[in-house]
Scaffold this motif. Structure first.
Motif, PDB file in Angstrom:
ATOM      1  N   ALA A  67       0.927  -1.286  -0.096  1.00 14.40           N
ATOM      2  CA  ALA A  67      -0.106   0.054   0.037  1.00 14.40           C
ATOM      3  C   ALA A  67       1.063   1.241   0.070  1.00 14.40           C
ATOM      4  CB  ALA A  67      -0.981   0.312   1.065  1.00 14.40           C
ATOM      5  N   LEU A  68       2.093   1.340   0.880  1.00 20.94           N
ATOM      6  CA  LEU A  68       2.901   2.388   0.868  1.00 20.94           C
ATOM      7  C   LEU A  68       3.514   2.604  -0.397  1.00 20.94           C
ATOM      8  CD1 LEU A  68       4.328   1.952   4.656  1.00 20.94           C
ATOM      9  CD2 LEU A  68       2.808   3.887   3.674  1.00 20.94           C
ATOM     10  N   PHE A  69       3.925   1.514  -1.004  1.00 23.22           N
ATOM     11  CA  PHE A  69       4.725   1.399  -2.290  1.00 23.22           C
ATOM     12  C   PHE A  69       3.747   2.029  -3.420  1.00 23.22           C
ATOM     13  CE2 PHE A  69       5.854  -0.311  -6.484  1.00 23.22           C
ATOM     14  CZ  PHE A  69       7.161   0.026  -6.435  1.00 23.22           C
ATOM     15  N   ILE A 124       1.932  -1.629 -11.347  1.00 23.51           N
ATOM     16  CA  ILE A 124       0.850  -2.345 -11.668  1.00 23.51           C
ATOM     17  C   ILE A 124       0.853  -3.559 -10.942  1.00 23.51           C
ATOM     18  CG2 ILE A 124      -0.935  -3.315 -13.264  1.00 23.51           C
ATOM     19  CD1 ILE A 124      -0.020  -1.016 -15.222  1.00 23.51           C
ATOM     20  N   ILE A 125       1.963  -4.248 -11.233  1.00 21.66           N
ATOM     21  CA  ILE A 125       1.970  -5.740 -10.310  1.00 21.66           C
ATOM     22  C   ILE A 125       1.951  -5.697  -8.831  1.00 21.66           C
ATOM     23  CG2 ILE A 125       3.790  -7.551  -9.856  1.00 21.66           C
ATOM     24  CD1 ILE A 125       4.696  -7.281 -13.057  1.00 21.66           C
ATOM     25  N   VAL A 126       2.772  -4.478  -8.328  1.00 22.26           N
ATOM     26  CA  VAL A 126       2.617  -4.255  -6.955  1.00 22.26           C
ATOM     27  C   VAL A 126       1.053  -4.119  -6.624  1.00 22.26           C
ATOM     28  CG1 VAL A 126       3.294  -2.760  -4.851  1.00 22.26           C
ATOM     29  CG2 VAL A 126       4.979  -3.777  -6.908  1.00 22.26           C
ATOM     30  N   ALA A 127       0.445  -3.158  -7.284  1.00 27.72           N
ATOM     31  CA  ALA A 127      -0.909  -2.754  -6.839  1.00 27.72           C
ATOM     32  C   ALA A 127      -1.764  -4.174  -7.092  1.00 27.72           C
ATOM     33  CB  ALA A 127      -1.507  -1.874  -8.215  1.00 27.72           C
ATOM     34  N   VAL A 134      -2.400 -10.541  -2.309  1.00 26.38           N
ATOM     35  CA  VAL A 134      -1.638 -11.420  -1.288  1.00 26.38           C
ATOM     36  C   VAL A 134      -2.268 -11.270   0.046  1.00 26.38           C
ATOM     37  CG1 VAL A 134       0.723 -11.759  -0.336  1.00 26.38           C
ATOM     38  CG2 VAL A 134       0.384 -11.460  -2.792  1.00 26.38           C
ATOM     39  N   PRO A 135      -2.144  -9.938   0.697  1.00 22.81           N
ATOM     40  CA  PRO A 135      -2.727  -9.917   2.089  1.00 22.81           C
ATOM     41  C   PRO A 135      -4.319 -10.847   2.360  1.00 22.81           C
ATOM     42  CG  PRO A 135      -2.099  -7.804   1.220  1.00 22.81           C
ATOM     43  CD  PRO A 135      -2.270  -8.655  -0.049  1.00 22.81           C
TER      44      PRO A 135
END
Length: 319
Positions: A257-259, A276-279, A285-286
């Motif tokens: 979320a912070l990223f 986009i992958i991190v989004a 994942v969580p």
């Protein structure tokens, strides 16, 4: 060409482009994503089916787990099916109003989850620092109030977003560089002044991320100090082990979320496909890890799962 032809205030639909630069790999990315989504549905549904029918589980920690499971089920179901349809069927269009609903749900549910995680940190603080007053400080009526507060907080803070987006103009650009409708991703493609939207997003993020991070840190600092004062090594280990799942969930939930938050505003040099992958990781994942971590770390839930499997094996003998 007239101004009327160049701009429109409310496009009928947006186009979600998926992951730019990784179009060839999108099908292969969708396979683990689909498996993770199935695990999310099964894991969180199992948590609800295990905890809700059993009165012995109607305690603050387990009720908070139920809240997390409900939030995760709604959040992933609001996003992952559409993402998979983009990857599998090239179904990139999303209705304007559906986009706003998805945007609202994603961020409102994220705020609700943050509130629940903060409440879980407070729950562990009370359990370890004030064990004799635990039931009086956190009765089930208080847990219900916290649940209502979490829903109210997320809904109220996110309610202005759809209305603020409706006032924007989109100059023939309705292509969103993401796999789902995210607030800043939708705001960025507008061709009019978006200062109000950006300030609103920053204020809400600070009210949720900063405030929750401060209080969560204070709770765990107080827990750590209290644990160090315990004379028994076994008591210290037991106290720390009860906090371990909460810390894991906190890291898994907040780091992506912070990223995403900082990349939208300051990370212009970071490749778009990484963002986009991190989004997507932030959404999926969580939600998948919550039941896995708590199910594996909580002895009472493990025992209940074993009982259920034993009963299933017993019933198989008569089928």
């Amino acid at each position: 060409m007239s101004t009327q032809n160049e701009t429109f205030y409310q496009p009928e639909r947006f186009i979600l482009i998926g992951i730019p630069g990784l179009e060839v790999a999108e099908f292969w990315i969708s396979i683990p994503m689909c498996l993770m989504y199935v695990l999310t549905i099964l894991g969180n549904s199992a948590m609800l089916l295990i905890i809700l029918p059993q009165e012995t589980f109607h305690k603050p920690m387990y009720l908070f787990l139920c809240m997390l499971s409900i939030i995760d089920l709604v959040a992933t179901t609001a996003t992952i099916p559409k993402i998979l349809s983009i990857f599998w069927f090239d179904d990139k269009e999303i209705d304007f109003n559906a986009c706003l609903v998805q945007l609202f749900l994603i961020h409102a549910l994220s705020m609700m989850e943050s509130t629940v995680i903060l409440s879980m940190a407070f729950d562990r603080y009370v359990a370890i620092c004030y064990p004799l007053r635990y039931t009086s400080i956190l009765p089930n009526s208080m847990i219900a109030k916290i649940g209502v507060a979490a829903i109210t907080r997320g809904s109220v803070l996110m309610a202005p977003a759809p209305f603020l987006i409706r006032r924007l103009s989109y100059c023939r650009n309705n292509v969103i560089s993401n796999t789902y409708c995210e607030h800043m991703a939708v705001v960025k493609i507008a061709c009019t002044d978006t200062t109000i939207n950006q300030v609103y997003g920053l204020i809400v993020a600070l009210l949720v991320i900063a405030v929750d991070a401060i209080f969560i840190s204070m709770s765990y600092l107080a827990i750590f100090i209290a644990v160090l004062r315990l004379s028994s090594k076994e008591a210290r280990e037991k106290a720390l082990s009860t906090c371990a799942p909460h810390v894991c969930i906190l890291i898994i939930s907040n780091v992506p979320a912070l990223f995403s938050f900082f990349v939208h505003r300051f990370g212009h040099s970071i490749p778009l496909h990484i963002h986009i992958i991190v989004a997507n990781v932030y959404i999926l994942v969580p939600s998948m890890c919550n039941p896995l971590i708590y199910g594996a770390r909580t002895k009472e839930i493990r025992k209940r799962i074993i009982v259920i499997f034993k009963n299933l094996n017993f019933l198989k003998q008569f089928i």
